[in-house]
Scaffold this motif. Structure first.
Motif, PDB file in Angstrom:
ATOM      1  N   GLN A  84       0.567  -1.033   0.009  1.00  0.00           N
ATOM      2  CA  GLN A  84      -0.239   0.026  -0.202  1.00  0.00           C
ATOM      3  C   GLN A  84       0.845   1.390   0.436  1.00  0.00           C
ATOM      4  OE1 GLN A  84      -3.691   0.081   0.255  1.00  0.00           O
ATOM      5  NE2 GLN A  84      -3.433  -1.665  -0.413  1.00  0.00           N
ATOM      6  N   PRO A  85       0.261   2.146  -1.126  1.00  0.00           N
ATOM      7  CA  PRO A  85       1.520   3.513  -0.887  1.00  0.00           C
ATOM      8  C   PRO A  85       1.395   3.981   0.650  1.00  0.00           C
ATOM      9  CG  PRO A  85      -0.814   3.896  -1.906  1.00  0.00           C
ATOM     10  CD  PRO A  85      -0.702   2.408  -1.284  1.00  0.00           C
ATOM     11  N   ALA A  86       2.417   4.427   0.766  1.00  0.00           N
ATOM     12  CA  ALA A  86       2.551   5.259   2.898  1.00  0.00           C
ATOM     13  C   ALA A  86       1.723   6.462   2.513  1.00  0.00           C
ATOM     14  CB  ALA A  86       3.866   5.778   2.832  1.00  0.00           C
ATOM     15  N   PRO A  87       0.777   6.717   4.174  1.00  0.00           N
ATOM     16  CA  PRO A  87       0.044   8.258   3.996  1.00  0.00           C
ATOM     17  C   PRO A  87       0.191   9.570   3.507  1.00  0.00           C
ATOM     18  CG  PRO A  87       0.637   6.726   5.976  1.00  0.00           C
ATOM     19  CD  PRO A  87       1.259   5.703   4.885  1.00  0.00           C
ATOM     20  N   LYS A  88       0.346  10.641   3.332  1.00  0.00           N
ATOM     21  CA  LYS A  88       0.482  11.233   3.012  1.00  0.00           C
ATOM     22  C   LYS A  88       1.252  12.060   4.237  1.00  0.00           C
ATOM     23  CE  LYS A  88      -2.422  13.114  -0.839  1.00  0.00           C
ATOM     24  NZ  LYS A  88      -3.444  14.031  -1.023  1.00  0.00           N
TER      25      LYS A  88
ATOM     26  N   GLU B 281      10.445  18.535   2.757  1.00  0.00           N
ATOM     27  CA  GLU B 281      10.217  17.583   1.256  1.00  0.00           C
ATOM     28  C   GLU B 281      11.300  18.445   0.513  1.00  0.00           C
ATOM     29  OE1 GLU B 281       8.137  18.556  -2.603  1.00  0.00           O
ATOM     30  OE2 GLU B 281       6.584  18.043  -0.322  1.00  0.00           O
ATOM     31  N   GLN B 282      11.599  20.178   0.802  1.00  0.00           N
ATOM     32  CA  GLN B 282      12.947  20.608   0.098  1.00  0.00           C
ATOM     33  C   GLN B 282      14.025  20.033   0.467  1.00  0.00           C
ATOM     34  OE1 GLN B 282      12.562  24.644   1.081  1.00  0.00           O
ATOM     35  NE2 GLN B 282      15.158  25.413  -0.228  1.00  0.00           N
ATOM     36  N   TRP B 283      14.968  19.469   1.672  1.00  0.00           N
ATOM     37  CA  TRP B 283      15.762  19.471   2.297  1.00  0.00           C
ATOM     38  C   TRP B 283      15.919  18.017   1.168  1.00  0.00           C
ATOM     39  CZ3 TRP B 283      18.655  15.577   4.314  1.00  0.00           C
ATOM     40  CH2 TRP B 283      20.182  15.588   4.960  1.00  0.00           C
TER      41      TRP B 283
ATOM     42  N   GLU C  94      19.509  18.730  -0.702  1.00  0.00           N
ATOM     43  CA  GLU C  94      20.673  18.161   0.193  1.00  0.00           C
ATOM     44  C   GLU C  94      20.930  16.450   0.280  1.00  0.00           C
ATOM     45  OE1 GLU C  94      22.989  19.576   1.182  1.00  0.00           O
ATOM     46  OE2 GLU C  94      21.590  21.703   1.016  1.00  0.00           O
ATOM     47  N   GLY C  95      19.427  16.212   0.620  1.00  0.00           N
ATOM     48  CA  GLY C  95      19.074  14.621   0.382  1.00  0.00           C
ATOM     49  C   GLY C  95      19.576  13.557  -1.126  1.00  0.00           C
ATOM     50  N   LEU C  96      18.900  14.274  -1.879  1.00  0.00           N
ATOM     51  CA  LEU C  96      19.790  14.126  -3.121  1.00  0.00           C
ATOM     52  C   LEU C  96      18.666  13.438  -3.561  1.00  0.00           C
ATOM     53  CD1 LEU C  96      24.198  13.200  -3.094  1.00  0.00           C
ATOM     54  CD2 LEU C  96      22.691  15.629  -4.225  1.00  0.00           C
ATOM     55  N   GLY C  97      17.260  13.268  -3.214  1.00  0.00           N
ATOM     56  CA  GLY C  97      15.924  13.065  -3.840  1.00  0.00           C
ATOM     57  C   GLY C  97      16.206  11.116  -2.625  1.00  0.00           C
ATOM     58  N   ARG C  98      16.879  11.370  -1.918  1.00  0.00           N
ATOM     59  CA  ARG C  98      16.301   9.844  -0.810  1.00  0.00           C
ATOM     60  C   ARG C  98      14.946   9.906  -0.204  1.00  0.00           C
ATOM     61  NH1 ARG C  98      22.053  11.166   0.047  1.00  0.00           N
ATOM     62  NH2 ARG C  98      23.088   9.497  -0.110  1.00  0.00           N
ATOM     63  N   GLN C  99      14.671   8.831   0.231  1.00  0.00           N
ATOM     64  CA  GLN C  99      13.531   8.966   0.362  1.00  0.00           C
ATOM     65  C   GLN C  99      12.960   9.315   2.111  1.00  0.00           C
ATOM     66  OE1 GLN C  99      11.937   5.096  -1.058  1.00  0.00           O
ATOM     67  NE2 GLN C  99       9.800   6.524  -2.877  1.00  0.00           N
TER      68      GLN C  99
ATOM     69  N   ALA D 131       6.364  10.455  -3.257  1.00  0.00           N
ATOM     70  CA  ALA D 131       7.115   9.981  -4.592  1.00  0.00           C
ATOM     71  C   ALA D 131       8.873   9.814  -3.299  1.00  0.00           C
ATOM     72  CB  ALA D 131       7.700  10.773  -5.693  1.00  0.00           C
ATOM     73  N   ILE D 132       8.518  10.838  -2.520  1.00  0.00           N
ATOM     74  CA  ILE D 132       9.738  10.829  -1.771  1.00  0.00           C
ATOM     75  C   ILE D 132       9.398   9.982  -0.347  1.00  0.00           C
ATOM     76  CG2 ILE D 132      10.878  12.216  -2.777  1.00  0.00           C
ATOM     77  CD1 ILE D 132      10.972  14.257  -0.388  1.00  0.00           C
ATOM     78  N   VAL D 133       7.961   9.106  -0.553  1.00  0.00           N
ATOM     79  CA  VAL D 133       8.339   8.746   1.402  1.00  0.00           C
ATOM     80  C   VAL D 133       7.924   7.676   0.643  1.00  0.00           C
ATOM     81  CG1 VAL D 133       5.937   9.113   2.900  1.00  0.00           C
ATOM     82  CG2 VAL D 133       6.714  11.075   1.474  1.00  0.00           C
ATOM     83  N   SER D 134       8.475   6.723   1.672  1.00  0.00           N
ATOM     84  CA  SER D 134       7.833   4.789   1.421  1.00  0.00           C
ATOM     85  C   SER D 134       8.144   3.771   2.835  1.00  0.00           C
ATOM     86  CB  SER D 134       8.763   4.504   0.503  1.00  0.00           C
ATOM     87  OG  SER D 134       8.704   3.325   0.388  1.00  0.00           O
ATOM     88  N   TRP D 135       7.809   3.463   2.894  1.00  0.00           N
ATOM     89  CA  TRP D 135       8.034   2.247   4.286  1.00  0.00           C
ATOM     90  C   TRP D 135       9.379   2.012   4.568  1.00  0.00           C
ATOM     91  CZ3 TRP D 135       3.312   2.429   6.513  1.00  0.00           C
ATOM     92  CH2 TRP D 135       2.017   2.764   5.979  1.00  0.00           C
ATOM     93  N   LEU D 136       9.061   2.038   6.050  1.00  0.00           N
ATOM     94  CA  LEU D 136      10.388   1.582   7.081  1.00  0.00           C
ATOM     95  C   LEU D 136      10.451  -0.042   7.010  1.00  0.00           C
ATOM     96  CD1 LEU D 136      12.656   3.409   8.107  1.00  0.00           C
ATOM     97  CD2 LEU D 136      11.155   2.419  10.607  1.00  0.00           C
TER      98      LEU D 136
END
Length: 320
Positions: free
Chosen positions: A9-13, A248-250, A254-259, A25-30
């Motif tokens: 399932q997609p991670a909640p907002k 989000e911006q960071w 700075e995080g180079l698009g990491r989730q 797009a930059i949020v996923s599951w642990l």
């Protein structure tokens, strides 16, 4: 017949401290790890990922017993919804969430005594010595004797308030000791992914080390005094010692698009993470009005150099 594979399932907002939603797009599951996972696999995950979220480390009843203790302390401040149990920790909807944010129990200076009392309470210190927690620390690290820093922190996060923990790695705040500790983040009660729990930036330990090395190099070039170098509040840091509050911006810059990795935490779970793992708390949007409660603990192997500033119990305005 082969088992049907269901897509996750997609991670909640998640919301930022500025109120806007984070790009999904930059949020996923642990990744959860069952308690009965082979120890070798646990160690591999911790060292490769910088964290390990272990399920059922503690008996849920013990966790909820301390949740009840905490909110029983808090109840006289009016933070809880009238007619509800301290064990549930439901926020009083008549209050302004913006005045109930940050570390601890209540926004008013008059309530600081309550917060100080909680951190020195015997039941809290008994919880920190929980045999199941200490056994897990020794198993994961291979240490014969573990030392816990006395400055353990209890944090709560009411629905609708700003996130109490901005983006950081823990060594920022413990620079006077060696970066060889393990942090245990313990949710005290269930905390769904939209309930204000911790978010971890994937594969971020090396980035944390690089950021710290950059800070240290700049401080050395400027011949900054030692007491300023170890401070998370020196002139190179943000006002509250964090890297940023704009998750989000960071992450994108700075995080180079990491989730950002989020989770549905349950009472009894513990997340262990590296001094370099970049993380922050999410904004509490819990639909049931539950206050997110958690404690942050730091463990060292006995005999290494610790940050002595953290040798005393937390008290309000201790400057750390």
């Amino acid at each position: 017949m082969a088992a049907v594979q269901h897509a996750p399932q997609p991670a909640p907002k998640q919301r930022t401290n500025y109120g806007s939603f984070i790009d999904t797009a930059i949020v996923s599951w642990l990744q959860p790890t069952p308690r009965n996972t082979p120890l070798s696999e646990m160690k591999r995950r911790y060292h490769e990922d910088g964290y390990i979220w272990i399920k059922n480390v503690l008996p849920p009843s013990d966790v909820y017993d301390f949740r009840q203790t905490y909110f029983t302390y808090i109840e006289p401040t009016g933070l809880l919804k009238e007619g509800t149990s301290p064990r549930d920790g439901i926020f009083n909807p008549a209050l302004d969430p913006s005045k109930h944010q940050g570390i601890g129990a209540a926004p008013e200076q008059s309530a600081e005594g309550v917060l100080n009392a909680i951190h020195s309470d015997d039941k809290y210190h008994a919880f920190l010595k929980h045999l199941d927690l200490r056994a897990m620390v020794r198993e994961l690290t291979g240490w014969e004797n573990e030392v816990i820093l006395n400055r353990a922190l209890i944090r709560h996060n009411v629905p609708g308030s700003k996130c109490p923990s901005g983006i950081h790695y823990d060594q920022l705040f413990l620079r006077a000791g060696d970066p060889v500790f393990v942090t245990a983040w313990v949710p005290i009660g269930d905390c769904a992914a939209d309930g204000g729990g911790l978010m971890y930036l994937e594969n971020s330990c090396q980035l944390g080390k690089e950021l710290e090395n950059n800070y240290l190099s700049r401080q050395e070039r400027e011949d900054m005094p030692k007491e300023d170098r170890v401070s998370a509040y020196n002139r190179h840091m943000s006002e509250d010692g964090h890297l940023s509050h704009n998750v989000e911006q960071w992450a994108k810059e700075e995080g180079l698009g990491r989730q950002w990795l989020v989770a549905d935490y349950e009472a009894g779970d513990v997340v262990f993470h590296s001094p370099w793992m970049i993380h922050c708390s999410s904004r509490n949007e819990d639909t049931q009005g539950r206050i997110r409660l958690a404690t942050d603990l730091r463990f060292y192997e006995k005999g290494v150099r610790v940050d002595e500033r953290w040798s005393r119990s937390f008290f309000c305005r201790d400057g750390l």
